[in-house]
Write an enzyme that holds these catalytic residues in place. Structure first.
Site, PDB file in Angstrom:
ATOM      1  N   GLN A   1       3.550   8.014   2.663  1.00 36.01           N
ATOM      2  CA  GLN A   1       4.547   7.410   2.752  1.00 36.01           C
ATOM      3  C   GLN A   1       5.349   8.005   2.901  1.00 36.01           C
ATOM      4  O   GLN A   1       6.633   8.754   3.888  1.00 36.01           O
ATOM      5  CB  GLN A   1       5.335   5.808   2.451  1.00 36.01           C
ATOM      6  CG  GLN A   1       3.987   5.034   2.786  1.00 36.01           C
ATOM      7  CD  GLN A   1       4.528   3.401   2.106  1.00 36.01           C
ATOM      8  OE1 GLN A   1       6.066   3.337   2.333  1.00 36.01           O
ATOM      9  NE2 GLN A   1       3.745   2.898   1.554  1.00 36.01           N
TER      10      GLN A   1
ATOM     11  N   MET B   1       5.120  -2.924   7.656  1.00 39.70           N
ATOM     12  CA  MET B   1       4.572  -1.453   8.518  1.00 39.70           C
ATOM     13  C   MET B   1       6.359  -1.847   9.713  1.00 39.70           C
ATOM     14  O   MET B   1       7.231  -1.091   9.524  1.00 39.70           O
ATOM     15  CB  MET B   1       4.190  -2.048   9.643  1.00 39.70           C
ATOM     16  CG  MET B   1       3.921  -0.463  11.357  1.00 39.70           C
ATOM     17  SD  MET B   1       3.092   0.514   9.453  1.00 39.70           S
ATOM     18  CE  MET B   1       3.601   2.282  10.728  1.00 39.70           C
ATOM     19  N   SER B   2       7.100  -3.165   9.756  1.00 36.81           N
ATOM     20  CA  SER B   2       8.354  -3.150   9.800  1.00 36.81           C
ATOM     21  C   SER B   2       9.569  -2.690   8.337  1.00 36.81           C
ATOM     22  O   SER B   2      10.001  -1.557   8.664  1.00 36.81           O
ATOM     23  CB  SER B   2       9.074  -4.753   9.366  1.00 36.81           C
ATOM     24  OG  SER B   2       7.994  -5.930   9.582  1.00 36.81           O
TER      25      SER B   2
ATOM     26  N   HIS C   1      13.464  -4.767   1.006  1.00 37.25           N
ATOM     27  CA  HIS C   1      12.889  -3.392   0.958  1.00 37.25           C
ATOM     28  C   HIS C   1      13.694  -2.391   2.338  1.00 37.25           C
ATOM     29  O   HIS C   1      14.164  -1.513   2.855  1.00 37.25           O
ATOM     30  CB  HIS C   1      11.567  -3.063   0.943  1.00 37.25           C
ATOM     31  CG  HIS C   1      10.946  -2.727  -0.186  1.00 37.25           C
ATOM     32  ND1 HIS C   1       9.434  -2.866  -0.616  1.00 37.25           N
ATOM     33  CD2 HIS C   1      11.381  -2.088  -1.136  1.00 37.25           C
ATOM     34  CE1 HIS C   1       9.231  -2.597  -1.353  1.00 37.25           C
ATOM     35  NE2 HIS C   1       9.895  -2.348  -2.443  1.00 37.25           N
TER      36      HIS C   1
END
Length: 337
Positions: free
Chosen positions: A101, A283-284, A306
């Site tokens: 990521q 995924m948001s 987050h």
């Protein structure tokens, strides 16, 4: 130099990872202090250190404070090393997917091949199958292609997993993901490593029993690997819509029945589908960086701590107008100046 208080918001590793990604992309140096100050074991931990070292490798960065337990880090990136091959060995079961990521947004169109060893399916991070079924497919929808090969799986605590990332290319601009659209089918992967194959079947059957009420085709494959360094199991699911993809996953653990693993993933998936969002809760968070880099908007399942943290770090590095509304679901829009 950009100054970042590491105790801000949720105060975890996400602040560091987002800062590293955007620093390498923009070339802007930063200093982060109070790293994980509110956590039981404050300062940089081994998994955070590998994110720093991975980004240091690809950008020839200068660093100060990159050691276990350090509560302050200075990171000064230089030019990204394109056309290169990089090997990263996190050791034991540090999360491969969190490193992925951090790196992927920074290596778009850089012709890099990266091999990462560590934990592919470990707690508190997306599973590698979620990355393959959901994250990479969403990136494909917004215009970013990539190739990810899972060579070996790695579970907690031994690790031993291995993933190769290459051919990350694309030029997305002003994309829009505002709805899932008509639900077409459910895909999934139920896996076991160095455990009996019936565990993968039971996880799959349990998930299918719950998801059958959705009234669509369900295709969950099993991935059984014997002789891996670490033992473990898990399942990842993806609800494929006409316009987007919603995902969920769950990991096995000692004393947790296979049926519970499958049920947990299925119920998470349905919970995300019920928000009527275009992308799921995980995924948001992850899509926020791409939206802020390339412009666009999406509707995410839930605005998490987050996500709030990501927004504040993004504003420090990028000249971008961010609009956000709602909570569950929420709408995120970014316009580049």
């Amino acid at each position: 130099m950009i100054e970042i208080d590491g105790s801000f918001g949720e105060g975890g590793g996400q602040i560091l990872r987002t800062s590293l990604t955007l620093s390498v992309i923009t070339g802007k140096p930063f200093r982060i202090f109070n790293i994980r100050a509110n956590r039981p074991n404050p300062g940089l931990q081994r998994q955070h250190l590998w994110a720093v070292r991975a980004m240091k490798m690809i950008s020839n960065a200068e660093t100060k404070g990159d050691e276990v337990g350090s509560k302050e880090l200075t990171f000064i990136p230089h030019e990204i090393k394109g056309n290169s091959i990089i090997d990263i060995d996190i050791g034991t079961a540090g999360s491969v997917t969190l490193i992925m990521q951090t790196m992927i947004p920074a290596i778009i169109n850089k012709n890099m091949r990266i091999k990462i060893k560590g934990g592919t399916d470990v707690p508190k991070s997306p599973t590698i199958d979620y990355i393959r079924l959901v994250y990479l497919e969403i990136l494909r929808k917004i215009g970013i292609e990539s190739k990810v090969n899972l060579i070996k799986r790695g579970h907690y605590p031994e690790g031993g997993g291995e993933v190769i990332i290459e051919n990350v290319n694309g030029n997305p601009s002003d994309f829009s993901l505002l709805e899932l659209g008509k639900l077409i089918m459910i895909k999934g992967i139920s896996h076991v490593s160095s455990l009996p194959s019936h565990i993968a079947e039971r996880q799959k059957d349990s998930a299918k029993a719950i998801l059958s009420k959705l009234g669509v085709q369900i295709e969950i494959e099993t991935d059984v690997r014997q002789g891996e360094v670490s033992k473990g199991s898990g399942i990842a699911l993806a609800a494929i819509g006409e316009k987007s993809i919603i995902g969920a996953d769950s990991l096995g653990e000692r004393g947790k029945r296979a049926e519970i693993v499958g049920e947990e993933a299925a119920r998470k998936l349905i919970d995300n589908l019920n928000t009527k969002a275009a992308v799921d809760v995980h995924m948001s968070d992850m899509l926020m960086i791409f939206t802020s880099l390339f412009g666009g908007e999406y509707i995410g399942a839930e605005l998490t701590s987050h996500a709030y943290t990501n927004m504040e770090i993004i504003r420090k590095f990028l000249d971008v107008k961010i609009e956000i509304s709602g909570k569950r679901p929420f709408r995120f829009k970014a316009k580049i100046f």
